[in-house]
Design an enzyme around this catalytic site. Structure first.
Site, PDB file in Angstrom:
ATOM      1  N   TYR A  53       0.822  -1.220   0.000  1.00 48.53           N
ATOM      2  CA  TYR A  53       0.000   0.000   0.000  1.00 48.53           C
ATOM      3  C   TYR A  53       0.851   1.263   0.000  1.00 48.53           C
ATOM      4  CZ  TYR A  53      -4.023  -2.962   1.323  1.00 48.53           C
ATOM      5  OH  TYR A  53      -5.019  -3.903   1.366  1.00 48.53           O
ATOM      6  N   SER A 235     -13.472  -4.662   0.628  1.00 50.71           N
ATOM      7  CA  SER A 235     -14.388  -4.096  -0.367  1.00 50.71           C
ATOM      8  C   SER A 235     -15.857  -4.367  -0.033  1.00 50.71           C
ATOM      9  CB  SER A 235     -14.072  -4.624  -1.770  1.00 50.71           C
ATOM     10  OG  SER A 235     -12.843  -4.132  -2.231  1.00 50.71           O
ATOM     11  N   LEU A 237     -18.085  -2.285   0.384  1.00 49.46           N
ATOM     12  CA  LEU A 237     -18.888  -1.324  -0.374  1.00 49.46           C
ATOM     13  C   LEU A 237     -18.621  -1.446  -1.866  1.00 49.46           C
ATOM     14  CD1 LEU A 237     -18.438   1.798   1.940  1.00 49.46           C
ATOM     15  CD2 LEU A 237     -20.304   0.134   1.933  1.00 49.46           C
ATOM     16  N   LEU A 242     -21.660   0.579  -3.835  1.00 50.30           N
ATOM     17  CA  LEU A 242     -22.876   0.402  -3.038  1.00 50.30           C
ATOM     18  C   LEU A 242     -23.303   1.662  -2.297  1.00 50.30           C
ATOM     19  CD1 LEU A 242     -22.194  -3.230  -1.805  1.00 50.30           C
ATOM     20  CD2 LEU A 242     -24.126  -2.484  -3.220  1.00 50.30           C
ATOM     21  N   GLY A 244     -23.989   4.255  -3.969  1.00 51.80           N
ATOM     22  CA  GLY A 244     -24.878   4.874  -4.946  1.00 51.80           C
ATOM     23  C   GLY A 244     -24.343   6.157  -5.538  1.00 51.80           C
TER      24      GLY A 244
END
Length: 347
Positions: A53, A235, A237, A242, A244
């Site tokens: 990362y 993950s 979301l 998710l 939106g």
């Protein structure tokens, strides 16, 4: 915040885990530190990172930067290291980190490197980021073919790694051993060999899991429930889908994951937008924030160890933290299952 137990009950982790992969790329060191402060103040006791990362993209010149950011927080808050569980990972074969991936010898060095960057004496859970032999994760399932694998070579590799993990645990540098992006056979084999060798057994497996990605619900769920291995879901979301916020693909907010990775790691496709819309509609119908609904669905799964979420802003972090202790009503769960049947494997 509810706590879940890993490692035979010896390790308590919050049901939500703070992910860190944007720190050093989309987020500054100051922002990363602020996220740690805010998460700990709201009951989170678990932070997940990795040597590779930050991501989006992974770059050779930034490998290890996220661990360094956590390390400077540790240095500035001496005495608080014991307040939270810290997990990191060794990278599998990667052109941006190490083409050869890892073996026992390499892991001895990568652990030392992570300890130095993290400015800590121990790592609570040390994970293998990807199986050395490859896997079906990250949209590789569509062409997955394990027929070229050598069982003998795989088991020899596993024994080598397990012998190293046994030494590192004995030295106090690593407390527990975990996997990531693994399969049911792989996890079962790691467990079997560890028991044969008297080596550390797997306590967790970090795989993708969300309303849109439910591979874990079958064989891996059965294995992990019976063998006391907790899922650390990444993950949850679906890279922000998710929430939106992409409005069916018509909007790409500045600074969002899609602004730097248009396909969202291969998730964007014709069937995916309809699935996202279905879940956002369920949240709206029941008066829920779609982020909260997505996270609460994951935390309720019977095999869950912790749900790893990331945030690129304080506002996003605040919404995610509000999902703690939320229990979805039976009516919500029924609607979710209907949507899952209508939109299986949307990417």
């Amino acid at each position: 915040m509810r706590l879940n137990r890993l490692a035979g009950g010896t390790l308590a982790v919050s049901e939500l885990c703070l992910g860190s992969m944007t720190w050093g790329r989309q987020n500054t060191e100051t922002e990363g530190h602020a996220q740690i402060d805010m998460a700990l103040a709201n009951g989170v006791n678990f932070v997940d990172t990795a040597e590779m990362y930050p991501v989006n993209p992974v770059a050779r010149e930034t490998v290890g930067r996220t661990e360094e950011i956590i390390g400077t927080w540790n240095a500035a808050h001496k005495g608080r290291r014991g307040d939270y569980v810290l997990a990191t990972k060794v990278t599998g074969p990667s052109s941006n980190v190490r083409k050869e991936g890892y073996d026992g010898t390499i892991i001895r060095q990568t652990v030392e490197d992570s300890l130095r960057r993290l400015q800590t004496d121990y790592i609570d859970i040390y994970q293998l980021h990807f199986p050395q032999r490859g896997s079906y994760h990250f949209r590789q399932i569509w062409g997955y073919d394990p027929s070229g694998q050598s069982k003998a070579e795989t088991e020899a590799h596993m024994r080598d790694v397990l012998a190293t993990m046994k030494d590192l645990v004995a030295q106090g540098k690593v407390r527990h051993f975990g996997l990531s992006n693994e399969t049911a056979w792989g996890t079962a084999t790691w467990l079997r060999l560890a028991r044969e060798m008297g080596a550390p057994e797997v306590v967790s497996i970090q795989n993708e899991y969300s309303l849109l990605c439910r591979y874990f619900d079958s064989d891996l769920a059965e294995l992990c429930v019976n063998e006391d291995v907790g899922l650390l879901a990444y993950s949850p979301l679906a890279t922000g889908l998710l929430s939106g916020k992409y409005k069916g693909g018509s909007v790409t907010p500045e600074g969002s994951r899609r602004s730097v990775n248009d396909s969202l790691g291969g998730r964007v496709g014709a069937r995916m937008w309809a699935a996202v819309d279905a879940y956002v509609e369920i949240a709206t119908k029941h008066g829920l924030d779609p982020v909260v609904m997505a996270l609460a669905f994951c935390t309720a799964r019977p095999f869950m160890g912790s749900v790893i979420f990331g945030a690129s802003s304080e506002a996003q972090l605040e919404v995610a933290l509000s999902a703690q202790d939320v229990v979805l009503a039976d009516e919500v769960m029924k609607d979710i299952e209907a949507a899952h049947r209508a939109h299986p494997m949307p990417f």
